[in-house]
Design an enzyme around this catalytic site. Sequence first.
Site, PDB file in Angstrom:
ATOM      1  N   ILE A  55       0.826  -1.207   0.000  1.00 41.93           N
ATOM      2  CA  ILE A  55       0.000   0.000   0.000  1.00 41.93           C
ATOM      3  C   ILE A  55       0.858   1.255   0.000  1.00 41.93           C
ATOM      4  O   ILE A  55       0.335   2.352   0.014  1.00 41.93           O
ATOM      5  CB  ILE A  55      -0.963   0.026   1.208  1.00 41.93           C
ATOM      6  CG1 ILE A  55      -0.210  -0.242   2.514  1.00 41.93           C
ATOM      7  CG2 ILE A  55      -2.076  -0.977   1.027  1.00 41.93           C
ATOM      8  CD1 ILE A  55      -1.051  -0.045   3.741  1.00 41.93           C
ATOM      9  N   GLY A  56       2.160   1.065  -0.015  1.00 37.73           N
ATOM     10  CA  GLY A  56       2.997   2.239  -0.066  1.00 37.73           C
ATOM     11  C   GLY A  56       4.457   1.853  -0.065  1.00 37.73           C
ATOM     12  O   GLY A  56       4.811   0.701   0.156  1.00 37.73           O
ATOM     13  N   ASP A  91       9.055  15.217   9.283  1.00 42.21           N
ATOM     14  CA  ASP A  91       8.682  14.869   7.910  1.00 42.21           C
ATOM     15  C   ASP A  91       7.175  15.006   7.714  1.00 42.21           C
ATOM     16  O   ASP A  91       6.509  14.104   7.228  1.00 42.21           O
ATOM     17  CB  ASP A  91       9.152  13.449   7.581  1.00 42.21           C
ATOM     18  CG  ASP A  91       9.216  13.208   6.072  1.00 42.21           C
ATOM     19  OD1 ASP A  91       9.148  14.207   5.305  1.00 42.21           O
ATOM     20  OD2 ASP A  91       9.310  12.047   5.659  1.00 42.21           O
TER      21      ASP A  91
END
Length: 845
Positions: free
Chosen positions: A511-512, A630
Amino acid sequence: MDTKNLILHFIFLIFIPFSFSSFIPIDNYLLNCGSNTNSTLFNRLFIGDDDKTNKDSIFLSLDKSISLTNQNPSPNLPTLYQSARIFTKMGSYRFMLKQNGTFFVRFHFFTFKAQGFDLKDANFSVMVGGKLVMSNFNVNFKHSNDSTNDAIIKEFILKVESNLLEIVFRPVNDSGFGFGFVNGIEVFSAPEDFVVDYGTRFVGPFGVKEYKNLSYNVLETIHRINVGGMTLTPFNDTLWRTWIPDKDFLIFKEAAKTVVSTHTPDYQKGGATREIAPDSVYMTAQEMNRDNQSILASQFNITWNFTVASGGVRVRHLVRLHFCDIVSPALNLLYFDVYINGYSAYKDVDLSSLTFHMLGSPLYVDFVVDSDDSGVIQISVGPSDLSSSMRKNAILNGAEIMKLVNVNDSDSIVAPRKKRLVLVLVGSIFGGIVVLLLVVAVFVVCWRCRKKKPKLRSVESVGWTPLRVFGGSSLSRMSYPSPSSYGHFSLKIAFADIQLATNNFDESLIIGSGGFGMVYKGVLRDGVKVAVKRGMPGSRQGLPEFQSEITILSKIRHRHLVSLVGFCEENSEMILVYEYVEKGPLKDLLYGSEGLQPLSWKQRLEICIGAARGLHYLHTGFSQGIIHRDIKSTNILLDENYVAKVADFGLSRSGPCINETHVSTNVKGSFGYLDPEYFRRQQLTDKSDVYSFGVVLFEVLCVRPAVDPRLDREQVNLAEWALQWQRKGMLEHIIDPYLVGKIKVSSLKKFGETAEKCLAEDGVDRPSMGDVLWNLEYSLQLQERDQEVNVTYDDSIDNAELNVTSSIIPRNPPNSMRIEGDYDNNYSNVSATKFFSQLMTSDGR
Ligand SMILES: *[C@@H]1O[C@H](CO)[C@@H](O)[C@H](O)[C@H]1NC(C)=O
Ligand SMILES: *[C@@H]1O[C@H](CO)[C@@H](O)[C@H](O)[C@H]1NC(C)=O
Ligand SMILES: *[C@@H]1O[C@H](CO)[C@@H](O)[C@H](O)[C@H]1NC(C)=O
Ligand SMILES: *[C@@H]1O[C@H](CO)[C@@H](O)[C@H](O)[C@H]1NC(C)=O
Ligand SMILES: *[C@@H]1O[C@H](CO)[C@@H](O)[C@H](O)[C@H]1NC(C)=O
Ligand SMILES: *[C@@H]1O[C@H](CO)[C@@H](O)[C@H](O)[C@H]1NC(C)=O
Ligand SMILES: *[C@@H]1O[C@H](CO)[C@@H](O)[C@H](O)[C@H]1NC(C)=O
Ligand SMILES: *[C@@H]1O[C@H](CO)[C@@H](O)[C@H](O)[C@H]1NC(C)=O
Ligand SMILES: *[C@@H]1O[C@H](CO)[C@@H](O)[C@H](O)[C@H]1NC(C)=O
Ligand SMILES: *[C@@H]1O[C@H](CO)[C@@H](O)[C@H](O)[C@H]1NC(C)=O
Ligand SMILES: CC(=O)N[C@H]1CO[C@H](CO)[C@@H](O)[C@@H]1O
């Protein structure tokens, strides 16, 4: 299982009475299918299933089946293979059983052509006792071209807890064109304790743990090997099994040497019996070739490769290894290690101890192992560190490999089975196609159900426990950690559990991905959905981040922060397991796909507020605040209710101590969101997060990436570009077209100001996350307010509100920010009522 149980198990095994008489199964059915005559094979009488005299205990449920006879059998072909029963519709055999227990079920298949049937074309499924053991089976398809002269025998070992065993044949094509067939069937009781439920070693990258309830699996025999010996036929075996030599599986043949004993094994102490494996298996072995000095000098294993079904963690095999010390001149000279698929499966095996000081006493050890993608199970034995340099050796006498048929695959078939039989019966009476359609429908529904809820086979471990490999040479030293001793490691997750959860890192579950590695969606054994973030396997790069994230996240629980479910640090893996956040990154929802309803302004505000809360908590929730470092739209995740959760603390660092004002670190973060001050001075403060968050705010408003190199130079950087428009007081010119006419002016104004302040050049000029949070909430209030007194910016309203949050919301925006006129211009073509009604409808959802 604890030590005590294991010892008990072995004491129990020692005292199993043994007998020299041959084994007589309590239940024993041998059928010659499709024939009315009896047939003999290996001295065993297979009775004709068409012989009306045999019908008292076997029932053939469907008269629709056909008896087929081979008209031109090759000479010497056993009569069993000269006939077959054909199933053009689903049909079944039912066997009355005298006693519960473990059963052998064997099917004999031999293809021939007769009466327009070519048995090679058959394609069918078989269920035994409600469990699907063969699906879409096709003799020709499954086996190599040169096997046409040999019968194919499929053997299953399973537990039956009923006095009736039903074997169902179902042609894959139920419309009357396809068919299934069988030439012979054996159903007979296995000796007691042929498959036991304790002491099985589950081997894998996680080490060794216990595999429980083995007997509840259906086992399908894949390989049965007489290591160092020759082929054994049903003549030579108490349970009419066939064993084949190992030489075709042996890798590096020079390393091994066959040993043959002339002494009949003594079954007293080792725990094996003649039924477990016949004498001949234990009387031969492969040992290390110690004759060849050049081989002996280099350390080596004896290794066999066995082909099996591949397919990740869900294909599991039982590996039963047989040992009998026929090589040692005296006790306690032989110490060796066993490896399966390269994993240590049993260290420092000391056969003398295992047989309670008796040479030449057979024993076996059961292992369960998950298949990898190689389609090979590799078994190695090699000398242990405990062996003296003069006597390095290792042996293996026999090996059996059985597939654990995925019983849960068939669970869906168990339920409708009875129904289907009845239905088919009814169907045969009425000849109704409708009924068949119903059956198909039931099947489809069940299939769907099964697909919808992928059930993970449970791993019989003691929870989230680190497991140790057995280090002892005696069984009394085998022990399993007790669950209670790991309370404080509750976040640790076994690698095997993660493999299970992610279907062994199935690519379709990704998914990533990021600098750290891949992110997979997964489901833990307890049904909890998780996101599994796996560092590049093998590389320890990012280890500090990994550990930092564990340390930080394990301390944090907050509604707006993604919580850590666990982690895995086994085998130089770095894996973080998070709660799964249903709707994924804010970025994806913002730039959403075609047809997806864009987020409303209210939703966007709520998301920003949630994220701000999360960050605020990070910055202030600890005595020593945490800097995210981040912040970006991919690191803000949304759950099913669009609740924002800040994710990805991989780059987090604890904030400055009270007496310091910054943390000096290497610059990390994402381009476009990076605080320029931080970049210049390499000094990290929580105001760096505020800057990044400001970029996110503009991104949410404008729906364009933080950096878009395809745009004109002055537009590339969202922060710079949006600030220009904000300062000109014309922010509404660059907002997401979807939002045009849907944002109240005051709300937009407040939002724009807030974002602008976040992007202040110097950190000291930026608001704290707490301030940002309040300003965003205020912006939401302005949007939600029932009555907008004035479409234009109204200072008085603002000031009234400011009394509530006076310390936070900056008063009297500088004149340069006054934007009334522009708002008027922009919305002058929209009547106030129309404007509000639009608002109502978009908010009323
Ligand atoms: C086959 O064997 C069974 C059992 O021994 C016996 O009862 C039956 O009569 C035999 N049938 C034939 C056709 O020989
Ligand atoms: C058997 O039938 C299934 C289902 O229709 C099909 O997927 C499979 O390819 C068939 N196998 C052979 C060998 O015809
Ligand atoms: C069987 O197939 C293999 C390759 O799959 C081939 O090498 C061999 O020649 C074939 N044997 C026969 C008898 O056709
Ligand atoms: C088989 O076991 C079940 C429960 O384990 C029992 O109810 C049943 O009577 C047993 N049947 C036979 C034939 O032993
Ligand atoms: C069954 O076989 C017939 C004839 O080969 C074919 O027409 C039909 O489509 C098949 N049905 C299924 C469900 O595969
Ligand atoms: C093993 O089987 C027994 C009896 O069915 C059951 O009570 C137990 O929960 C099972 N254990 C596991 C780990 O599945
Ligand atoms: C297996 O049985 C056959 C037939 O009884 C016999 O000739 C052979 O010697 C036996 N082989 C072994 C290894 O016992
Ligand atoms: C010993 O093994 C090596 C391979 O490692 C082989 O080349 C050599 O021929 C062997 N020597 C003897 C005497 O078998
Ligand atoms: C034997 O094989 C195992 C597993 O592949 C390996 O870890 C071990 O180093 C090997 N031992 C020797 C002596 O080659
Ligand atoms: C044996 O299996 C291992 C693991 O799958 C594989 O790497 C190796 O190449 C195989 N060796 C042979 C000779 O097939
Ligand atoms: C062998 C096995 O994994 N059995 C499982 C099948 O699925 C049910 C739940 O539907 C589990 O309870 C069994 O343990």
